[in-house]
Design a protein around this motif. Structure first.
Motif, PDB file in Angstrom:
ATOM      1  N   GLY A 125      71.016  32.353  40.159  1.00 40.81           N
ATOM      2  CA  GLY A 125      72.006  31.596  40.930  1.00 40.81           C
ATOM      3  C   GLY A 125      72.308  32.268  42.257  1.00 40.81           C
ATOM      4  O   GLY A 125      71.561  33.147  42.714  1.00 40.81           O
ATOM      5  N   GLU A 126      73.432  31.878  42.873  1.00 39.36           N
ATOM      6  CA  GLU A 126      73.738  32.369  44.220  1.00 39.36           C
ATOM      7  C   GLU A 126      74.544  33.669  44.195  1.00 39.36           C
ATOM      8  O   GLU A 126      74.078  34.704  44.638  1.00 39.36           O
ATOM      9  CB  GLU A 126      74.493  31.284  44.992  1.00 39.36           C
ATOM     10  CG  GLU A 126      74.820  31.686  46.427  1.00 39.36           C
ATOM     11  CD  GLU A 126      75.626  30.642  47.168  1.00 39.36           C
ATOM     12  OE1 GLU A 126      76.149  29.701  46.522  1.00 39.36           O
ATOM     13  OE2 GLU A 126      75.745  30.764  48.399  1.00 39.36           O
ATOM     14  N   ALA A 127      75.751  33.595  43.640  1.00 41.41           N
ATOM     15  CA  ALA A 127      76.642  34.758  43.653  1.00 41.41           C
ATOM     16  C   ALA A 127      77.734  34.543  42.606  1.00 41.41           C
ATOM     17  O   ALA A 127      78.080  33.397  42.305  1.00 41.41           O
ATOM     18  CB  ALA A 127      77.286  34.913  45.025  1.00 41.41           C
ATOM     19  N   PRO A 128      78.292  35.618  42.045  1.00 44.92           N
ATOM     20  CA  PRO A 128      79.340  35.451  41.025  1.00 44.92           C
ATOM     21  C   PRO A 128      80.606  34.822  41.597  1.00 44.92           C
ATOM     22  O   PRO A 128      80.907  34.960  42.781  1.00 44.92           O
ATOM     23  CB  PRO A 128      79.636  36.888  40.582  1.00 44.92           C
ATOM     24  CG  PRO A 128      78.603  37.756  41.205  1.00 44.92           C
ATOM     25  CD  PRO A 128      77.987  37.020  42.341  1.00 44.92           C
ATOM     26  N   GLY A 129      81.340  34.140  40.724  1.00 49.59           N
ATOM     27  CA  GLY A 129      82.647  33.596  41.079  1.00 49.59           C
ATOM     28  C   GLY A 129      83.747  34.450  40.439  1.00 49.59           C
ATOM     29  O   GLY A 129      83.491  35.563  39.960  1.00 49.59           O
ATOM     30  N   GLU A 132      83.292  35.404  36.676  1.00 49.98           N
ATOM     31  CA  GLU A 132      82.169  36.340  36.562  1.00 49.98           C
ATOM     32  C   GLU A 132      82.632  37.723  37.012  1.00 49.98           C
ATOM     33  O   GLU A 132      82.302  38.746  36.383  1.00 49.98           O
ATOM     34  CB  GLU A 132      80.995  35.872  37.434  1.00 49.98           C
ATOM     35  CG  GLU A 132      80.240  34.664  36.912  1.00 49.98           C
ATOM     36  CD  GLU A 132      80.974  33.338  37.069  1.00 49.98           C
ATOM     37  OE1 GLU A 132      81.900  33.262  37.901  1.00 49.98           O
ATOM     38  OE2 GLU A 132      80.621  32.377  36.351  1.00 49.98           O
ATOM     39  N   PRO A 138      77.113  37.289  35.034  1.00 49.89           N
ATOM     40  CA  PRO A 138      76.885  36.028  35.749  1.00 49.89           C
ATOM     41  C   PRO A 138      77.078  34.796  34.877  1.00 49.89           C
ATOM     42  O   PRO A 138      76.858  34.846  33.657  1.00 49.89           O
ATOM     43  CB  PRO A 138      75.418  36.130  36.202  1.00 49.89           C
ATOM     44  CG  PRO A 138      74.807  37.224  35.434  1.00 49.89           C
ATOM     45  CD  PRO A 138      75.894  38.092  34.877  1.00 49.89           C
ATOM     46  N   PHE A 139      77.494  33.731  35.509  1.00 53.47           N
ATOM     47  CA  PHE A 139      77.600  32.409  34.879  1.00 53.47           C
ATOM     48  C   PHE A 139      78.398  32.414  33.570  1.00 53.47           C
ATOM     49  O   PHE A 139      77.886  32.016  32.517  1.00 53.47           O
ATOM     50  CB  PHE A 139      76.188  31.810  34.667  1.00 53.47           C
ATOM     51  CG  PHE A 139      75.596  31.272  35.938  1.00 53.47           C
ATOM     52  CD1 PHE A 139      75.994  30.039  36.440  1.00 53.47           C
ATOM     53  CD2 PHE A 139      74.658  32.013  36.651  1.00 53.47           C
ATOM     54  CE1 PHE A 139      75.471  29.550  37.632  1.00 53.47           C
ATOM     55  CE2 PHE A 139      74.136  31.525  37.844  1.00 53.47           C
ATOM     56  CZ  PHE A 139      74.531  30.300  38.323  1.00 53.47           C
ATOM     57  N   ALA A 143      80.958  26.719  35.654  1.00 54.19           N
ATOM     58  CA  ALA A 143      79.548  26.407  35.942  1.00 54.19           C
ATOM     59  C   ALA A 143      78.656  27.041  34.872  1.00 54.19           C
ATOM     60  O   ALA A 143      77.654  26.451  34.455  1.00 54.19           O
ATOM     61  CB  ALA A 143      79.163  26.911  37.327  1.00 54.19           C
ATOM     62  N   ASN A 165      71.932  36.546  39.601  1.00 50.97           N
ATOM     63  CA  ASN A 165      72.223  35.915  40.889  1.00 50.97           C
ATOM     64  C   ASN A 165      71.499  36.659  42.001  1.00 50.97           C
ATOM     65  O   ASN A 165      71.159  37.837  41.831  1.00 50.97           O
ATOM     66  CB  ASN A 165      73.735  35.994  41.175  1.00 50.97           C
ATOM     67  CG  ASN A 165      74.541  34.999  40.374  1.00 50.97           C
ATOM     68  OD1 ASN A 165      74.312  33.800  40.449  1.00 50.97           O
ATOM     69  ND2 ASN A 165      75.491  35.495  39.588  1.00 50.97           N
ATOM     70  N   HIS A 243      72.432  23.172  41.168  1.00 57.06           N
ATOM     71  CA  HIS A 243      73.352  24.197  40.665  1.00 57.06           C
ATOM     72  C   HIS A 243      74.376  23.538  39.738  1.00 57.06           C
ATOM     73  O   HIS A 243      74.893  22.459  40.047  1.00 57.06           O
ATOM     74  CB  HIS A 243      74.056  24.844  41.863  1.00 57.06           C
ATOM     75  CG  HIS A 243      74.753  26.112  41.508  1.00 57.06           C
ATOM     76  ND1 HIS A 243      75.897  26.136  40.743  1.00 57.06           N
ATOM     77  CD2 HIS A 243      74.462  27.394  41.788  1.00 57.06           C
ATOM     78  CE1 HIS A 243      76.281  27.394  40.594  1.00 57.06           C
ATOM     79  NE2 HIS A 243      75.429  28.177  41.211  1.00 57.06           N
TER      80      HIS A 243
END
Ligand code: URA
Length: 270
Positions: A125-129, A132, A138-139, A143, A165, A243
């Motif tokens: 993926g892109e980057a942690p939120g 996360e 991650p993930f 999402a 990510n 995504h």
């Protein structure tokens, strides 16, 4: 500080709320200390400081650990450090000590990977939120829960998929990572792919797909097509799909993601 500044009237409830909302919109979504800091107070006279390595401004020479000196460019340093790793555990450990990415100073945790590093399929993926960042994986937020359902739809779960990510630390306020932040993480994700050595890579969303496949078209053009991802040692089949965070906002597009999942399932059964 003037007398007027010292005795400014307390903020009204509405003004305080508006100020907080503004700070949230600017990405300051967490309190970092219990005691307020008066940033308008006159600065104490500065004395010459000698800083140990690893305590300066991100990206400057003093920030880099001893082994990074000589490579003041954080991207060059990242390349050198990533090459040193001979296993995923070593790569994880090197990233824990790497200070060349400014995001590590605002994030709570490094989100290296989740799932099974021996799996035949790797999701990037892109980057942690925020979630996360709290859990260091991650993930694992909303999402991530949809990603789990997408995996389940083709008979996979976190024991049969490896998940990471492109960027390893949460950008403040979930903003898009800057090109510099992505470039500095890139040698590590490249090495992570090389070491995990999956048979199939799935890039989740346009940002990861464009970055890792060096393409410029949008995700709706790229998705569902197979690409060659060259590690330098081996070519791996790679596909991009939508995504899960986008699918949460645009559930009507799940039919496209489903087609991609079917293609992934087929590739894994080849
Ligand atoms: N979005 C991503 O791209 N990665 C995560 O880990 C979570 C949300």
């Amino acid at each position: 500080m003037t007398d007027r500044q010292n005795h400014s009237p307390p903020l009204s409830r509405e003004a305080a709320r508006a100020l907080l909302a503004w700070q949230l919109a600017a990405g300051a979504d967490e309190a970092v200390g219990d005691a307020p800091v008066d940033r308008l107070a006159p600065a104490a006279p500065s004395a010459p400081v000698s800083r140990p390595a690893g305590t300066g401004t991100p990206g400057d020479a003093a920030t880099l650990p001893a082994s990074d000196h000589g490579a003041h460019d954080p991207v060059m340093s990242a390349r050198a450090r990533a090459r040193e790793a001979t296993s995923l555990e070593e790569l994880h450990h090197i990233l824990e000590g790497f200070e060349g990415c400014a995001l590590r100073f605002t994030a709570k945790s490094l989100c290296f990977a989740d799932g099974n590093p021996e799996a035949r399929v790797m999701f990037v993926g892109e980057a942690p939120g925020a979630e996360e960042d709290l859990q260091g994986k991650p993930f694992v937020g909303r999402a991530g829960r949809l990603l789990d359902r997408m995996l389940a739809a083709i008979g996979l779960d976190r024991t049969s998929a490896y998940i990471t990510n492109v960027v390893y630390w949460r950008p403040p306020g979930n903003r898009t990572p800057t090109p510099q932040e992505t470039q500095v993480c890139r040698p590590f994700i490249e090495r992570q792919i090389e070491l995990a050595d999956p048979d199939v890579i799935v890039f989740l969303g346009g940002a990861a797909a464009k970055e890792m496949l060096n393409r410029s078209e949008g995700i709706l053009k790229m998705r569902g097509k197979w690409f060659d991802y060259d590690t330098g040692r081996r070519t791996i089949r790679a596909i991009a799909t939508l995504h899960p965070a986008y699918l949460l906002r645009q559930p009507g597009q799940k039919r496209l993601a489903w087609r991609d999942l079917v293609a992934i399932r087929k590739a894994l059964s080849d």
